[in-house]
Every structure is written in structure tokens, then in C-alpha cells.
Design an enzyme around this catalytic site. Structure first.
Site, PDB file in Angstrom:
ATOM      1  N   GLU A  58      76.940   7.195  18.742  1.00  0.00           N
ATOM      2  CA  GLU A  58      75.710   7.977  18.665  1.00  0.00           C
ATOM      3  C   GLU A  58      75.219   8.182  17.235  1.00  0.00           C
ATOM      4  O   GLU A  58      75.242   9.299  16.712  1.00  0.00           O
ATOM      5  CB  GLU A  58      75.955   9.352  19.310  1.00  0.00           C
TER       6      GLU A  58
ATOM      7  N   ARG B  53      67.728  20.848   3.988  1.00  0.00           N
ATOM      8  CA  ARG B  53      69.114  20.412   3.792  1.00  0.00           C
ATOM      9  C   ARG B  53      69.708  20.874   2.451  1.00  0.00           C
ATOM     10  O   ARG B  53      70.842  21.355   2.424  1.00  0.00           O
ATOM     11  CB  ARG B  53      69.238  18.898   3.970  1.00  0.00           C
TER      12      ARG B  53
ATOM     13  N   CYS C  14      58.610  30.796  -0.654  1.00  0.00           N
ATOM     14  CA  CYS C  14      58.974  32.045  -1.313  1.00  0.00           C
ATOM     15  C   CYS C  14      60.444  32.405  -1.183  1.00  0.00           C
ATOM     16  O   CYS C  14      60.791  33.427  -0.576  1.00  0.00           O
ATOM     17  CB  CYS C  14      58.088  33.157  -0.791  1.00  0.00           C
TER      18      CYS C  14
END
Ligand code: LLP
Length: 450
Positions: free
Chosen positions: A304, A344, A374
Site C-alpha cells: 500500500e 508536515r 498566525c
């Protein structure tokens, strides 16, 4: 006068960018023959550009690497890495299967016309509604994760007079040594049935006693990205031992086995992930040896990959804006995207590289590329080495195809970026940029005067 032929400057990060990326004679970054500066102008930034041939190449590499070692293999794309109709159509054409983890992913797959029998439905808390949707769609396999799911699936399949094929997810207790937030196959995890204490064996007993569920075999997923092949080998050994116990105890032998995904890619020059061939070699060799060692018939294999299919193909384009110099400490250069299109770095301290798309420049600097949102944590790249960026430059971040857009948010009411697929010098918009109207479209309180 003899004119010097105009030669293109060399390309940095050629082995992180999609293959075939180049610099044009006017020193613009080309992806699949498309000028990224033009793309940024036409479609705006942030923009996610996917090289279709790179996507096809990744599919081909997986298919070949496994087919030559273990022909009974299905390559099942993990849709969580990036979902989109255009992508799913391309992957369906390539003969891949699909791993979905929610009703939403399933709905997109159905809208794309993805063959339902090639779909595996994962997830540690599928709702009754999602399981009903999955069975209505006719998904090939449900990957059962817990005891509640066995009962729900039984009821739903029974009501439809179905015998639903399923895998049981086990947690093998093997540490893949990746980021703690993306480690899944250890014992202390929310996913799957634990082997210790007999939980997984009990799950098998229950499923085998449920006529509306047809047990096809076992699955695990270790974590992501896994920069070594050893955890796969180790966990396959654990799974074989378990499959042997199941055979001894219940006389059942699975016909399918899935060691999940987690195949790493190169984000920076320091990354040295195994090649797809190396992953394939380790997985198939371990499977053959360990299954044979326990007298088990070889199962059909599904792997996968998510990141390794879409990661390298995707390049994010941003426009450089404001900057701030903190004397003696750091130069911040802000771009028009950030944690809302790529969380990430903020979430996992993930590292990326960047280059200017519109010129090579001669003056390499160490700068920190900041997003525009922010939070102080909204930093795309700390200490990027890059040619002196100035406002208006187009900044390209390679290896952005996986888990960027897929995890994008509307934080700060950001509008999520557009997506363009490029191939042989042609670009096509496959997802338009969100608008303020999109942001307001879910507000049922209405707008206007208060
Ligand atoms: N199969 C299962 C059951 C999974 O849970 C995953 C990823 C995959 C396959 C695909 O893993 P891949 O080949 O893409 O590494 N958001 C994180 C990654 C989380 C992955 C979760 N599961 C990141 O940005 O690194």
C-alpha cells in the site's frame, strides 16, 4: 559576430524534483516541459503541480519490482497521501488498487469511477454509515480493526445477504523508527488487534464464526515513512508466526497478506531511502521464507504505497513576499502559503529543500522560509540554502506531492490551493483554487446585515 548558443543553467535538486525537470534557457524551472513561472502566473500561488509521467513511473516501478519477484501482488495506492479525481483515474488506468480510510475518500473514489472491487477500506473506527456505504459500493475488502467492527460488519452484510471479504489488521509490535506521530505497528497503538494476550487470535475466531464475513487474511502497517527494510522483514516474521498459530488452532490459511505501506522518498539530499526494488526484495523474500518455514501456502500480496506514488511527482509553488532580518540570528522570508497547505514541518519537523523557479541566482544564502499563517510554528523550511530570494520570486518546494494538500486546512480562513497536472509541455487544471464563496458556502446562518 558569432552568437553563443543559449544553454540552460544546471538544475539543483534534480534527484528530488520529478525526473526530467530542467531549467529553460531563460533559467526558469521546467516540470514535464512546463514553465513553472508561467504556471504560477496563470493559476496563481500557492500552486501544486503534479508531473503525470512521474506518477506513472512510480506506479510502473512498483508493479515491475513486485511482479518480477512475486507475480501475485496488488499495488494498492493509499489515498490518504493525496486524493483527487484526476489522480484516481490515472491510477485506475495503471491497474492499481486503492486504500480508503473514510466515507469521504470512498465517495471521491466512486465519483472518479474507481473499480470498487479493487478498494480496501481501512480505519480504526469506521462508523455503521461508512460500512454501509462501503458494502453498497461493493468494496473488495474491509480491513477489520476492532471487535465492534466485526459485529457491525456482520449485521450489515447479513442484512444484504452478502459474504463480505475482509482482512484482519494485527499490530505486530515492531518499531519502524519513524516519527512517533506516524508510528503505527507498535504494541501501544490504537490500530489493529494486539498479538500479545491472544486478542488477534480471538478476532480470527470471531470472524471465522461469522458466515457473513469471508476472512481473506491479515494486514499490518508499521508506520511512515520507514527508511529501512528491516522492520518489514521483522514484522513479516511475526505475522508468519501468527498465521502459523491460526492454522494450528483453527485450520485456517489466509489467501491474502498485506504489509501496508510506509515506503520512504527523498525530501533532502541527506535522505537515503531504500529503492522500491530493495523494499520489494526484502518483503517478498521474507514472505516466501517465513510462510514456507511454517508450512503455509503463499498468499496473494498487497502493498500500500501512498507517499512513494505521489510524493516526488508533486512540486509546490509559492510566491516570495515579506522578509524580516533578526540581526545576528536569522533571516525570515515569507511565502504566500505555509502550514495550511503543508503542515508536515510544523507537525513532524519534516525537512524540505527549496529552489527559486524564476532564476538560479548566484548568491546562496541560508534563510528560513516562513508561511503566512498566525503561528510561530508556521515555518516551511528552517535554514534553507537558497539563492537570495526577493519579493516576487517564485519558490519551488520539491517532494510536496504527499500529505501536503491531503492534510490541508482552512486555518486562518485560507483558501486551499489549485492543482495542475502537467505532461509533455501541457498543463491541465484538475482542482481550482478555493474562493471566499467556498469558505462561506457552508454557513447556513446566512450572510449580510446582522
Ligand atoms: N497503509 C496504511 C494502513 C496506512 O495507515 C498508511 C499511512 C499507508 C498505507 C501509506 O503509507 P505511505 O506509503 O504513504 O507512507 N501524514 C504523515 C503520514 C501518515 C501516514 C498514515 N498512514 C506524513 O505526512 O508523513
Amino acid at each position: 559576430m558569432i552568437l553563443e548558443p543559449v544553454s540552460a543553467p544546471p538544475l539543483t535538486y534534480a534527484d528530488i524534483l520529478p525526473p526530467g525537470a530542467a531549467r529553460s534557457p531563460e533559467d526558469h524551472l521546467l516540470i514535464a516541459g512546463c514553465d513553472t513561472v508561467e504556471l504560477a502566473r496563470s493559476y496563481g500561488t500557492p500552486l501544486y503541480v503534479y508531473d503525470e509521467n512521474c506518477l506513472r513511473k512510480a506506479c510502473g516501478e512498483f508493479k515491475t519490482a513486485f511482479a518480477k519477484r512475486y507475480p501475485e501482488t496488488d499495488i494498492v495506492y493509499a489515498g490518504k497521501a493525496y486524493m483527487g479525481v484526476a489522480l484516481l483515474r490515472l491510477l485506475a488506468e495503471q491497474g492499481l488498487g486503492l486504500d480508503v480510510v473514510s466515507g469521504g475518500e470512498l465517495a471521491i473514489a466512486m465519483a472518479a469511477g474507481f473499480p470498487a472491487e479493487r478498494i480496501f477500506f481501512h480505519g480504526n473506527n469506521k462508523s455503521r454509515g461508512e460500512l454501509e456505504e462501503a458494502l453498497t459500493a461493493g468494496v473488495g475488502h474491509i480491513v477489520i480493526d476492532n471487535f465492534l467492527e466485526i459485529r457491525l460488519l456482520e449485521e450489515i452484510a447479513l442484512a444484504r445477504s452478502l459474504r463480505q471479504p475482509a482482512l484482519i489488521r494485527i499490530s505486530p509490535g515492531v518499531d519502524p523508527h519513524t516519527h512517533v506521530k506516524t508510528t503505527t505497528g507498535i504494541t501501544d497503538t490504537k490500530f489493529g488487534f494486539t498479538l500479545e494476550g491472544g486478542q488477534a487470535l480471538e478476532a480470527v475466531r470471531q470472524v471465522l464464526a461469522t458466515p457473513s464475513i469471508e476472512l481473506a487474511g491479515f494486514h499490518f502497517h508499521l508506520g511512515s515513512p520507514v527508511f529501512s527494510t528491516t522492520p518489514y522483514t521483522e514484522a513479516i516474521g511475526v505475522a508468519a508466526k501468527f498465521a502459523g498459530e491460526v492454522k494450528d488452532q483453527y485450520g485456517f490459511e489466509g489467501s491474502r497478506f498485506s504489509p501496508g505501506g510506509g515506503f520512504a522518498i527523498r525530501y533532502t539530499e541527506e535522505d537515503e531511502p531504500p529503492t522500491i526494488d530493495e523494499y520489494a526484495e526484502s518483503i517478498t523474500a521474507a514472505l516466501r521464507a517465513d510462510w514456507a518455514g511454517r508450512g503455509l501456502a503463499l498468499p496473494r500480496l498487497s502493498v500500500e504505497p501512498g507517499r512513494a506514488i505521489v510524493g516526488r511527482a508533486g512540486v509546490a509553488l509559492y510566491t516570495v513576499g515579506a522578509e524580516k532580518q533578526v540581526t545576528g540570528l536569522r533571516r525570515y522570508v515569507s511565502v504566500d502559503g505555509g502550514m495550511t497547505d503543508n503542515i508536515r514541518p510544523a507537525l513532524y519537523d519534516s525537512r524540505y529543500v527549496a529552489l527559486l523557479a524564476n532564476r538560479t541566482g548566484q548568491n546562496e544564502q541560508v534563510v528560513t522560509i516562513a508561511g503566512k499563517f498566525c503561528e510561530s510554528g508556521d515555518i516551511l523550511i528552517r535554514d534553507a540554502s537558497i539563492d537570495d530570494p526577493v519579493a516576487g520570486d517564485v519558490l519551488a518546494v520539491p517532494a510536496s506531492g504527499a500529505y501536503g494538500l491531503a492534510m490541508a486546512s482552512n486555518y486562518n480562513s485560507a483558501t486551499r490551493p489549485a492543482v495542475v497536472f502537467v505532461r509533455d509541455g501541457e498543463a491541465r487544471l484538475v482542482r481550482r483554487r478555493e474562493t471566499y464563496d467556498d469558505l462561506l458556502s457552508l454557513e447556513v446562518a446566512g450572510t449580510g446585515e446582522v
